[in-house]
Design an enzyme around this catalytic site. Structure first.
Site, PDB file in Angstrom:
ATOM      1  N   GLU A 111     -10.966   3.875   6.045  1.00  0.00           N
ATOM      2  CA  GLU A 111     -10.466   4.542   6.492  1.00  0.00           C
ATOM      3  C   GLU A 111     -10.094   5.396   7.552  1.00  0.00           C
ATOM      4  O   GLU A 111     -10.204   5.769   8.933  1.00  0.00           O
ATOM      5  CB  GLU A 111      -8.972   5.025   5.901  1.00  0.00           C
ATOM      6  CG  GLU A 111      -7.983   5.937   6.189  1.00  0.00           C
ATOM      7  CD  GLU A 111      -7.635   6.309   4.618  1.00  0.00           C
ATOM      8  OE1 GLU A 111      -7.998   6.298   3.239  1.00  0.00           O
ATOM      9  OE2 GLU A 111      -6.342   7.087   4.290  1.00  0.00           O
ATOM     10  N   HIS A 161       0.642  -1.172   0.098  1.00  0.00           N
ATOM     11  CA  HIS A 161      -0.027   0.386   0.029  1.00  0.00           C
ATOM     12  C   HIS A 161       0.541   1.628  -0.016  1.00  0.00           C
ATOM     13  O   HIS A 161       1.331   1.481   0.905  1.00  0.00           O
ATOM     14  CB  HIS A 161      -1.190  -0.040   1.185  1.00  0.00           C
ATOM     15  CG  HIS A 161      -2.011   0.912   1.610  1.00  0.00           C
ATOM     16  ND1 HIS A 161      -3.009   1.040   2.221  1.00  0.00           N
ATOM     17  CD2 HIS A 161      -2.024   1.851   0.789  1.00  0.00           C
ATOM     18  CE1 HIS A 161      -3.479   2.337   1.746  1.00  0.00           C
ATOM     19  NE2 HIS A 161      -2.804   2.743   0.769  1.00  0.00           N
TER      20      HIS A 161
END
Ligand code: HPA
Ligand code: ZN
Length: 359
Positions: A220, A38
């Site tokens: 998130e 990521h």
């Protein structure tokens, strides 16, 4: 054949993790081979290179100097970061710029012991400004080639910007088809709240029909429900971030039993105020609950550290032991889109590194 492993990796019994503490554990974190899953290539644009490229390309930045850019790196939330991140990316114009960007990340990654990295590219950020898709792919391909010669395998994942429309995503997918061999899959990023995964169900169905891997940012800033719909509606192979899953006990059980990889980014979560302090980060809790979590850097030029720094600071803040660090590193190799032979070779090196440190 490349695939993501869903079996939980278990360490060899002969490694004495208790013997690896303090400075020894720090040395292991530095030395061990790492995978990163990521990292946005535009998020690795350091202010110095940003300014150099902007001057060369006669692009005006909303800041007068490198120092002013660094000072602006105090974010309240995801959107306040994205505004700066997209402004910075406008400095990237030519094939050489994308090569320089990719090479600079690879140099940092190599110094951090990264051996495999799956890197996001926000194509729409560039095509919307009139930069040709071939400029991006050709420039990054040269960085991929350079990295391979240094022992770092780099793979690209094209992200759709979720604040843009489904139609724009379909156009991007179409434009990518001639470049099929340059990327391994598609992802979904940008402003999360108000743009749930299901907005892109049809786009992702088309991506899956191509036989490529699909992943998505979810949970998130957005709610745990977005993690569920990323799994159910988009059928992602991994969830990027996913930390808000801790709000939903049933989801946590599902993530553990299905061993869904979650590409957690601790310093990013700190800088974007997803957590107040690193010591509040739920990573250890998620690890102990049996989730397939690992550590990543997200946008290292903006968040104060590349992959190794994320490991070092997270280990210190959460008091992680050597067994935890092994599990995080092993989870990253399990969740990598690589062949079984590559995975076994990386795992052998990882185990050797811990075994030596324990002696
Ligand atoms: N979240 C969403 N979009 C992004 C991020 C992130 O952390 N980084 C770059 N684009
Ligand atoms: Zn991200």
């Amino acid at each position: 054949m490349n695939f993501i492993e869903t079996q939980k990796p278990e360490p060899p019994e002969d490694i004495d993790f208790e013997a690896i503490r303090g400075a020894k554990l720090q040395a292991v974190m530095r030395a061990m081979p790492k995978a990163e899953l990521h990292m946005h290539i535009e998020g690795s644009l350091e202010p110095e290179l940003m300014f150099e490229l902007a001057q060369r390309n006669r692009v005006s930045l909303p800041y007068p100097s490198v120092e002013a850019v660094r000072e602006a790196y105090a974010f309240d939330d995801l959107q306040s970061f994205l505004d700066l991140y997209y402004a910075g990316a406008s400095a990237l114009v030519t094939e050489d710029d994308f090569f320089a960007l990719g090479q600079a990340y690879c140099e940092r990654a190599l110094a951090d012991g990264v051996v495999h990295s799956e890197v996001f590219v926000d194509l729409q950020t560039h095509t919307m400004r009139g930069v040709d898709i071939g400029v991006v792919f050709r420039g990054l391909e040269r960085a991929v080639h350079w990295a391979a010669q240094q022992g770092l395998q780099l793979k690209l994942i094209v992200c759709f910007l979720r604040h843009l429309s489904e139609e724009e995503a379909f156009k991007t997918l179409e434009a990518c088809l001639p470049w099929r061999e340059h990327f391994i899959g598609f992802g979904l990023d940008s402003s999360e709240r108000g743009h749930p995964p299901e907005k892109f169900s049809r786009v992702f169905a088309s991506c899956r029909e191509l036989g490529v891997m699909v992943v998505a940012h979810a949970g998130e800033e957005g709610p745990a429900a977005y993690v569920s719909t990323a799994l159910d509606d988009l059928q992602v192979a991994r969830v990027d971030h996913g930390v808000r899953s801790i709000d939903d006990a049933a989801l946590m059980q599902r993530l553990a039993s299905e061993r869904v990889p979650l590409t957690v980014c601790p310093l990013s979560n700190l800088k974007l105020c997803v957590v107040d302090q690193l010591s509040d980060h739920p990573l250890k809790h998620m690890l102990d609950a049996g989730l397939a979590v690992m550590i990543n850097s997200d946008d290292p030029a903006y968040f104060g550290g590349y992959l190794l720094e994320n490991y070092l600071q997270t280990q210190a803040a959460l008091q992680l032991g050597a067994r935890d660090i092994w599990q995080l590193a092993a989870n990253a190799f399990s969740a990598s889109y690589i062949s079984q032979e590559q995975r076994e070779a990386h795992m052998t090196q990882l185990n050797d590194c811990f075994r030596k440190a324990a002696q």
